[in-house]
Scaffold this motif. Structure first.
Motif, PDB file in Angstrom:
ATOM      1  N   PRO A   1      28.890  15.570  20.724  1.00 27.72           N
ATOM      2  CA  PRO A   1      28.907  15.532  19.544  1.00 27.72           C
ATOM      3  C   PRO A   1      30.825  16.165  18.892  1.00 27.72           C
ATOM      4  CG  PRO A   1      27.837  17.519  19.840  1.00 27.72           C
ATOM      5  CD  PRO A   1      27.888  16.529  21.218  1.00 27.72           C
ATOM      6  N   ILE A   2      31.243  15.402  17.772  1.00 32.55           N
ATOM      7  CA  ILE A   2      33.059  15.322  17.295  1.00 32.55           C
ATOM      8  C   ILE A   2      33.102  16.797  16.827  1.00 32.55           C
ATOM      9  CG2 ILE A   2      34.994  13.948  16.698  1.00 32.55           C
ATOM     10  CD1 ILE A   2      33.042  11.780  17.407  1.00 32.55           C
ATOM     11  N   LEU A   3      34.518  17.590  17.233  1.00 27.51           N
ATOM     12  CA  LEU A   3      34.471  18.827  15.982  1.00 27.51           C
ATOM     13  C   LEU A   3      35.351  18.615  15.400  1.00 27.51           C
ATOM     14  CD1 LEU A   3      35.052  21.722  19.110  1.00 27.51           C
ATOM     15  CD2 LEU A   3      33.610  21.162  18.116  1.00 27.51           C
ATOM     16  N   LEU A   4      34.829  19.289  13.832  1.00 27.42           N
ATOM     17  CA  LEU A   4      35.345  18.525  12.884  1.00 27.42           C
ATOM     18  C   LEU A   4      35.891  19.797  12.231  1.00 27.42           C
ATOM     19  CD1 LEU A   4      32.858  16.670  10.665  1.00 27.42           C
ATOM     20  CD2 LEU A   4      34.896  15.900  12.491  1.00 27.42           C
ATOM     21  N   PRO A   5      37.599  19.708  12.182  1.00 25.89           N
ATOM     22  CA  PRO A   5      38.025  21.034  11.572  1.00 25.89           C
ATOM     23  C   PRO A   5      38.039  21.023  10.103  1.00 25.89           C
ATOM     24  CG  PRO A   5      39.727  20.053  12.448  1.00 25.89           C
ATOM     25  CD  PRO A   5      37.895  18.845  12.393  1.00 25.89           C
ATOM     26  N   ALA A   6      37.297  22.065   9.802  1.00 32.54           N
ATOM     27  CA  ALA A   6      37.339  22.430   8.012  1.00 32.54           C
ATOM     28  C   ALA A   6      38.547  21.923   7.015  1.00 32.54           C
ATOM     29  CB  ALA A   6      37.074  23.829   7.870  1.00 32.54           C
ATOM     30  N   GLY A   7      38.409  21.277   6.658  1.00 30.38           N
ATOM     31  CA  GLY A   7      38.696  20.320   5.382  1.00 30.38           C
ATOM     32  C   GLY A   7      40.040  19.414   5.540  1.00 30.38           C
ATOM     33  N   GLU A   8      39.632  18.959   7.062  1.00 28.94           N
ATOM     34  CA  GLU A   8      40.958  17.611   7.622  1.00 28.94           C
ATOM     35  C   GLU A   8      39.954  16.920   8.282  1.00 28.94           C
ATOM     36  OE1 GLU A   8      42.875  19.279  10.851  1.00 28.94           O
ATOM     37  OE2 GLU A   8      43.351  21.105  10.097  1.00 28.94           O
ATOM     38  N   TRP A   9      40.638  15.230   7.784  1.00 28.69           N
ATOM     39  CA  TRP A   9      39.909  14.746   8.185  1.00 28.69           C
ATOM     40  C   TRP A   9      39.859  13.873   9.219  1.00 28.69           C
ATOM     41  CZ3 TRP A   9      36.839  11.639   3.827  1.00 28.69           C
ATOM     42  CH2 TRP A   9      37.195  12.352   3.046  1.00 28.69           C
ATOM     43  N   THR A  10      39.195  13.186   9.703  1.00 30.89           N
ATOM     44  CA  THR A  10      39.167  13.262  11.404  1.00 30.89           C
ATOM     45  C   THR A  10      38.431  11.606  11.564  1.00 30.89           C
ATOM     46  OG1 THR A  10      38.368  15.474  12.219  1.00 30.89           O
ATOM     47  CG2 THR A  10      37.896  13.949  13.878  1.00 30.89           C
ATOM     48  N   LEU A  11      39.375  10.955  12.249  1.00 28.62           N
ATOM     49  CA  LEU A  11      38.452   9.488  12.398  1.00 28.62           C
ATOM     50  C   LEU A  11      38.175   9.278  13.738  1.00 28.62           C
ATOM     51  CD1 LEU A  11      38.980   6.783  11.685  1.00 28.62           C
ATOM     52  CD2 LEU A  11      41.230   6.977  13.431  1.00 28.62           C
ATOM     53  N   VAL A  12      36.546   8.426  13.569  1.00 32.86           N
ATOM     54  CA  VAL A  12      35.470   8.660  14.327  1.00 32.86           C
ATOM     55  C   VAL A  12      35.283   6.560  14.704  1.00 32.86           C
ATOM     56  CG1 VAL A  12      35.012  10.971  14.101  1.00 32.86           C
ATOM     57  CG2 VAL A  12      34.101   9.233  12.256  1.00 32.86           C
ATOM     58  N   SER A  13      34.323   6.525  15.800  1.00 32.65           N
ATOM     59  CA  SER A  13      34.466   4.988  15.297  1.00 32.65           C
ATOM     60  C   SER A  13      32.893   5.317  16.316  1.00 32.65           C
ATOM     61  CB  SER A  13      35.104   4.095  16.451  1.00 32.65           C
ATOM     62  OG  SER A  13      35.437   5.184  17.893  1.00 32.65           O
ATOM     63  N   ASP A  14      32.153   3.834  16.532  1.00 31.21           N
ATOM     64  CA  ASP A  14      31.208   3.777  17.230  1.00 31.21           C
ATOM     65  C   ASP A  14      31.640   2.471  18.033  1.00 31.21           C
ATOM     66  OD1 ASP A  14      28.363   3.377  18.025  1.00 31.21           O
ATOM     67  OD2 ASP A  14      27.997   2.165  16.515  1.00 31.21           O
ATOM     68  N   ALA A  15      31.999   3.518  19.125  1.00 27.78           N
ATOM     69  CA  ALA A  15      32.080   1.926  20.599  1.00 27.78           C
ATOM     70  C   ALA A  15      30.774   1.980  21.170  1.00 27.78           C
ATOM     71  CB  ALA A  15      33.083   3.145  20.990  1.00 27.78           C
TER      72      ALA A  15
ATOM     73  N   PRO B   1      28.357  -1.510  15.424  1.00 28.26           N
ATOM     74  CA  PRO B   1      29.334  -1.504  16.166  1.00 28.26           C
ATOM     75  C   PRO B   1      31.154  -1.861  16.452  1.00 28.26           C
ATOM     76  CG  PRO B   1      27.186  -2.849  16.550  1.00 28.26           C
ATOM     77  CD  PRO B   1      27.081  -2.171  15.372  1.00 28.26           C
ATOM     78  N   GLY B   2      31.868  -0.667  16.768  1.00 24.31           N
ATOM     79  CA  GLY B   2      33.221  -1.290  16.708  1.00 24.31           C
ATOM     80  C   GLY B   2      33.300  -0.053  15.545  1.00 24.31           C
ATOM     81  N   GLN B   3      33.083  -0.328  14.281  1.00 26.19           N
ATOM     82  CA  GLN B   3      33.492   0.073  13.328  1.00 26.19           C
ATOM     83  C   GLN B   3      34.112   1.540  13.211  1.00 26.19           C
ATOM     84  OE1 GLN B   3      30.527   0.827  10.263  1.00 26.19           O
ATOM     85  NE2 GLN B   3      31.775  -0.828   8.564  1.00 26.19           N
ATOM     86  N   GLY B   4      35.794   1.789  12.249  1.00 27.51           N
ATOM     87  CA  GLY B   4      35.934   3.093  12.527  1.00 27.51           C
ATOM     88  C   GLY B   4      35.496   3.734  11.378  1.00 27.51           C
ATOM     89  N   ALA B   5      35.473   4.998  10.668  1.00 26.94           N
ATOM     90  CA  ALA B   5      35.216   5.957   9.634  1.00 26.94           C
ATOM     91  C   ALA B   5      36.809   6.989   9.186  1.00 26.94           C
ATOM     92  CB  ALA B   5      34.100   5.801   9.826  1.00 26.94           C
ATOM     93  N   TRP B   6      36.721   7.718   8.671  1.00 31.85           N
ATOM     94  CA  TRP B   6      37.296   8.752   8.717  1.00 31.85           C
ATOM     95  C   TRP B   6      36.002   9.930   8.042  1.00 31.85           C
ATOM     96  CZ3 TRP B   6      42.468   9.883   9.887  1.00 31.85           C
ATOM     97  CH2 TRP B   6      42.731   8.481   9.299  1.00 31.85           C
ATOM     98  N   ALA B   7      36.081  10.900   8.761  1.00 28.51           N
ATOM     99  CA  ALA B   7      35.120  11.652   8.460  1.00 28.51           C
ATOM    100  C   ALA B   7      35.429  13.337   8.178  1.00 28.51           C
ATOM    101  CB  ALA B   7      33.903  12.148  10.051  1.00 28.51           C
ATOM    102  N   LEU B   8      35.337  13.644   7.253  1.00 22.78           N
ATOM    103  CA  LEU B   8      35.565  15.202   6.308  1.00 22.78           C
ATOM    104  C   LEU B   8      33.979  16.306   6.455  1.00 22.78           C
ATOM    105  CD1 LEU B   8      37.619  16.792   5.125  1.00 22.78           C
ATOM    106  CD2 LEU B   8      36.758  16.108   2.368  1.00 22.78           C
ATOM    107  N   SER B   9      34.780  17.421   7.273  1.00 21.62           N
ATOM    108  CA  SER B   9      33.846  18.362   6.976  1.00 21.62           C
ATOM    109  C   SER B   9      34.137  19.895   5.996  1.00 21.62           C
ATOM    110  CB  SER B   9      33.213  18.608   8.045  1.00 21.62           C
ATOM    111  OG  SER B   9      32.446  20.187   8.222  1.00 21.62           O
ATOM    112  N   TYR B  10      33.923  20.094   5.343  1.00 22.45           N
ATOM    113  CA  TYR B  10      34.220  20.745   3.883  1.00 22.45           C
ATOM    114  C   TYR B  10      34.573  21.895   4.558  1.00 22.45           C
ATOM    115  CZ  TYR B  10      33.154  17.678   0.256  1.00 22.45           C
ATOM    116  OH  TYR B  10      33.300  16.722   0.157  1.00 22.45           O
ATOM    117  N   GLY B  11      33.636  22.823   5.586  1.00 25.20           N
ATOM    118  CA  GLY B  11      33.902  24.175   6.534  1.00 25.20           C
ATOM    119  C   GLY B  11      33.880  24.002   7.637  1.00 25.20           C
ATOM    120  N   GLY B  12      33.880  23.039   7.623  1.00 27.28           N
ATOM    121  CA  GLY B  12      34.069  22.704   9.535  1.00 27.28           C
ATOM    122  C   GLY B  12      32.462  22.519  10.297  1.00 27.28           C
ATOM    123  N   GLY B  13      32.860  21.883  11.227  1.00 31.98           N
ATOM    124  CA  GLY B  13      31.300  22.079  12.249  1.00 31.98           C
ATOM    125  C   GLY B  13      31.534  19.997  13.262  1.00 31.98           C
ATOM    126  N   SER B  14      30.167  20.130  13.275  1.00 29.90           N
ATOM    127  CA  SER B  14      30.436  18.881  14.537  1.00 29.90           C
ATOM    128  C   SER B  14      29.159  17.864  13.587  1.00 29.90           C
ATOM    129  CB  SER B  14      29.392  19.255  15.820  1.00 29.90           C
ATOM    130  OG  SER B  14      28.209  19.403  15.072  1.00 29.90           O
TER     131      SER B  14
END
Length: 82
Positions: free
Chosen positions: A24-38, A68-81
């Motif tokens: 699991p990747i922790l997503l801070p509340a209201g912050e964009w996080t760059l993730v990918s499928d490696a 596979p290999g694709q990246g994305a910007w993820a956002l959690s409004y309240g934080g989470g994983s």
């Protein structure tokens, strides 16, 4: 909608400053996080309120699946994983 910046570097890069994770990747509340499928194979993503990928033809698109290999910007409004 997220705003991202892509950098082309012709040399091979062997590591990331933040390290890599397969759990699991922790997503801070209201912050964009760059993730990918490696790992390979299509990956269904859950836990984010928004997940955006970039397409050369259509610009940013919202999705819930990464190729596979694709990246994305993820956002959690309240934080989470992811």
């Amino acid at each position: 909608m997220p705003r991202g910046y892509w950098v082309y570097r012709p040399e091979t890069y062997s590591g990331w400053a933040g390290g890599c994770t397969s759990g699991p990747i922790l997503l801070p509340a209201g912050e964009w996080t760059l993730v990918s499928d490696a790992a390979g194979g299509r990956l269904r993503v859950s836990g984010a309120d928004e997940l955006w990928v970039y397409d050369q033809t259509n610009g940013y698109l919202q999705t819930d699946t990464l190729a596979p290999g694709q990246g994305a910007w993820a956002l959690s409004y309240g934080g989470g994983s992811l």
